[in-house]
Write a protein that holds these residues in place. Structure first.
Motif, PDB file in Angstrom:
ATOM      1  N   GLU A 257     -23.165 -68.992  52.521  1.00 54.39           N
ATOM      2  CA  GLU A 257     -22.677 -68.827  51.148  1.00 54.39           C
ATOM      3  C   GLU A 257     -22.357 -67.363  50.847  1.00 54.39           C
ATOM      4  N   LEU A 258     -23.217 -66.456  51.285  1.00 56.03           N
ATOM      5  CA  LEU A 258     -22.988 -65.026  51.046  1.00 56.03           C
ATOM      6  C   LEU A 258     -21.696 -64.575  51.723  1.00 56.03           C
ATOM      7  N   LEU A 259     -21.418 -65.107  52.911  1.00 60.10           N
ATOM      8  CA  LEU A 259     -20.177 -64.739  53.605  1.00 60.10           C
ATOM      9  C   LEU A 259     -18.959 -65.239  52.833  1.00 60.10           C
ATOM     10  N   LEU A 260     -19.011 -66.484  52.356  1.00 54.52           N
ATOM     11  CA  LEU A 260     -17.880 -67.004  51.572  1.00 54.52           C
ATOM     12  C   LEU A 260     -17.662 -66.145  50.331  1.00 54.52           C
ATOM     13  N   ARG A 261     -18.749 -65.785  49.645  1.00 50.62           N
ATOM     14  CA  ARG A 261     -18.624 -64.951  48.442  1.00 50.62           C
ATOM     15  C   ARG A 261     -18.063 -63.578  48.779  1.00 50.62           C
ATOM     16  N   ALA A 262     -18.595 -62.982  49.854  1.00 54.65           N
ATOM     17  CA  ALA A 262     -18.139 -61.639  50.226  1.00 54.65           C
ATOM     18  C   ALA A 262     -16.658 -61.652  50.598  1.00 54.65           C
ATOM     19  N   LEU A 263     -16.190 -62.779  51.159  1.00 54.08           N
ATOM     20  CA  LEU A 263     -14.767 -62.894  51.536  1.00 54.08           C
ATOM     21  C   LEU A 263     -13.919 -63.392  50.361  1.00 54.08           C
ATOM     22  N   GLU A 264     -14.571 -63.541  49.211  1.00 57.25           N
ATOM     23  CA  GLU A 264     -13.890 -63.977  47.982  1.00 57.25           C
ATOM     24  C   GLU A 264     -13.217 -65.331  48.122  1.00 57.25           C
ATOM     25  N   VAL A 265     -13.901 -66.214  48.807  1.00 59.98           N
ATOM     26  CA  VAL A 265     -13.456 -67.612  48.863  1.00 59.98           C
ATOM     27  C   VAL A 265     -14.126 -68.319  47.695  1.00 59.98           C
ATOM     28  N   GLY A 266     -13.346 -68.988  46.873  1.00 59.73           N
ATOM     29  CA  GLY A 266     -13.944 -69.629  45.693  1.00 59.73           C
ATOM     30  C   GLY A 266     -13.017 -70.627  45.054  1.00 59.73           C
ATOM     31  N   GLU A 267     -12.999 -70.637  43.740  1.00 60.54           N
ATOM     32  CA  GLU A 267     -12.244 -71.622  42.977  1.00 60.54           C
ATOM     33  C   GLU A 267     -10.774 -71.698  43.412  1.00 60.54           C
ATOM     34  N   GLY A 268     -10.291 -72.933  43.559  1.00 61.65           N
ATOM     35  CA  GLY A 268      -8.897 -73.135  43.932  1.00 61.65           C
ATOM     36  C   GLY A 268      -8.661 -73.076  45.432  1.00 61.65           C
TER      37      GLY A 268
END
Ligand SMILES: *Cc1c(COP(=O)(O)O)cnc(C)c1O
Length: 367
Positions: free
Chosen positions: A65-76
């Protein structure tokens, strides 16, 4: 004979003096959060994996989860994940507000089938999370080529595969970053929850470290909306001791897997496959057979516990019902969920216990 599915006590007994000393030292030092052992373990694990940076965190799910957030993967956004894994792999995609898009599996290795990736890529796709399921590496050379063509991030889920490699190159070094879990039953397990991210990207590692520590760049300077997900000093001290023994345990796993495969030869079941050039680390020894439920019951009646990893493939779980997946969308995963069976397996599994398990399976077929 009563055979344990997994025996964590055996490992503790074997290393008791070393582990007890490491725990006592940590208690004496009383640096329970961000203590020296954390930095030391991060450096030692980085060397083991072959990456520049390792950042410890609270567990393997947080690492993803931290990696996804750090890579700015999110909504949409959409993230491609394999149809069979532990729930964390798709759970984290939802946690950051993105949509998990499932990919069916290669029937030889049960890792995601690279042939089926491109048809699922849209303009919303941002990342792929290949899972090195059961310890067999996913097809990283093909996956990286696809990711490059479509400009996608690749986050390796290494929770089951510490020490696995493809053509001599370790898993965890193929993608842009990797997530590891040190849940007690993993190939390298702590005495509680623990995890880490690994990457060669210094900037990404720095950002993950900040996010995992309340978004603080310095004390009371909160640059990002972060969270608390740190690796405990006590777990790091334990992991430092255990990491030294990991190569031995992996060799034992490999030898035990080979022996199971020899003992089960000729029976109407499929043993785990290892693709040429791929170093499987056998987190689990998973067979594939038609009369799975019958054999599982037969073994349970003879004190041989088995397990199923996992009884329901991710697309068919009730929490994803709203995505309306059909069995024919994932034929390999759908077939696998009713035919896979994990046999008792851990580095210290006694040879007699293993022979007993194999004998019971032979009797099942010859009964
Ligand atoms: C164990 C596991 C995780 C999660 O790790 P935790 O430390 O339990 O959060 C993620 N992915 C896979 C494939 C796992 O097996």
């Amino acid at each position: 004979m009563q055979v344990p599915f997994l025996d964590l006590k055996a490992q503790y007994q074997a290393l008791k003096p070393e582990l007890d000393q490491a725990i006592a030292d940590t208690l004496e030092e009383a640096q329970f959060v961000n203590g020296k052992a954390v930095t030391h373990f991060e450096q030692e694990f980085a060397r083991f994996v072959g990456v520049k940076q390792v950042v410890g965190c609270a567990n393997g799910t947080d690492a993803l989860e931290l990696l996804l957030r750090a890579l700015e993967v999110g909504e949409g956004h959409e993230v491609l994940v394999p149809a069979i894994s532990w729930i964390s792999t798709s759970e984290v995609v939802i946690s950051v507000g993105a949509k998990p898009v499932f990919i069916d599996l290669d029937p030889e290795t049960y890792t995601l089938d690279p042939e089926k990736i491109e048809e699922k890529i849209t303009d919303r796709t941002r990342a792929i999370i290949p899972v090195h399921l059961y310890g067999h590496p996913a097809a990283m050379p093909q996956i990286m080529a696809i990711a490059e063509r479509h400009n996608l991030y690749v986050i390796e889920d290494c929770a089951q595969a510490h020490g696995a490699a493809i053509n001599g190159k370790n898993i965890g070094t193929w993608g842009h970053a990797a997530a590891f879990s040190f849940f007690p039953s993993k190939n390298l397990g702590a005495f509680g929850d623990a995890g880490a991210i690994a990457t060669d990207n210094e900037e990404l590692a720095r950002k993950v470290r900040i996010l995992a520590n309340h978004g603080q760049v310095q004390r009371h300077q909160h640059e990002y909306h972060g969270r608390n997900s740190r690796l405990d000093t006590l777990q790091a001290a334990i992991l430092r001791v255990k990491l030294k023994h990991l190569p031995t345990w992996l060799a034992q796993r490999s030898a035990l897997a080979e022996r199971y495969t020899e003992l089960l030869e000729g029976l109407p079941l499929k043993c785990p496959q290892q693709k040429p050039g791929y170093a499987h680390v056998y987190h689990l020894y998973v067979i594939h057979l038609e009369r799975r439920d019958e054999l599982q019951q037969y073994l349970a009646d003879r004190q041989v516990p088995t397990s199923i990893h996992y009884p329901t493939a991710l697309p068919f779980l009730s929490c994803y019902q709203y995505l309306n997946h059909q069995s024919q969308d994932f034929p390999v995963a759908y077939q696998a969920q009713s035919s896979i069976l994990s046999l008792p397996f851990y580095p210290e599994l006694p040879a007699e216990a293993q022979a007993y398990v194999a004998d019971q399976i032979k009797q099942f077929y010859h009964a």
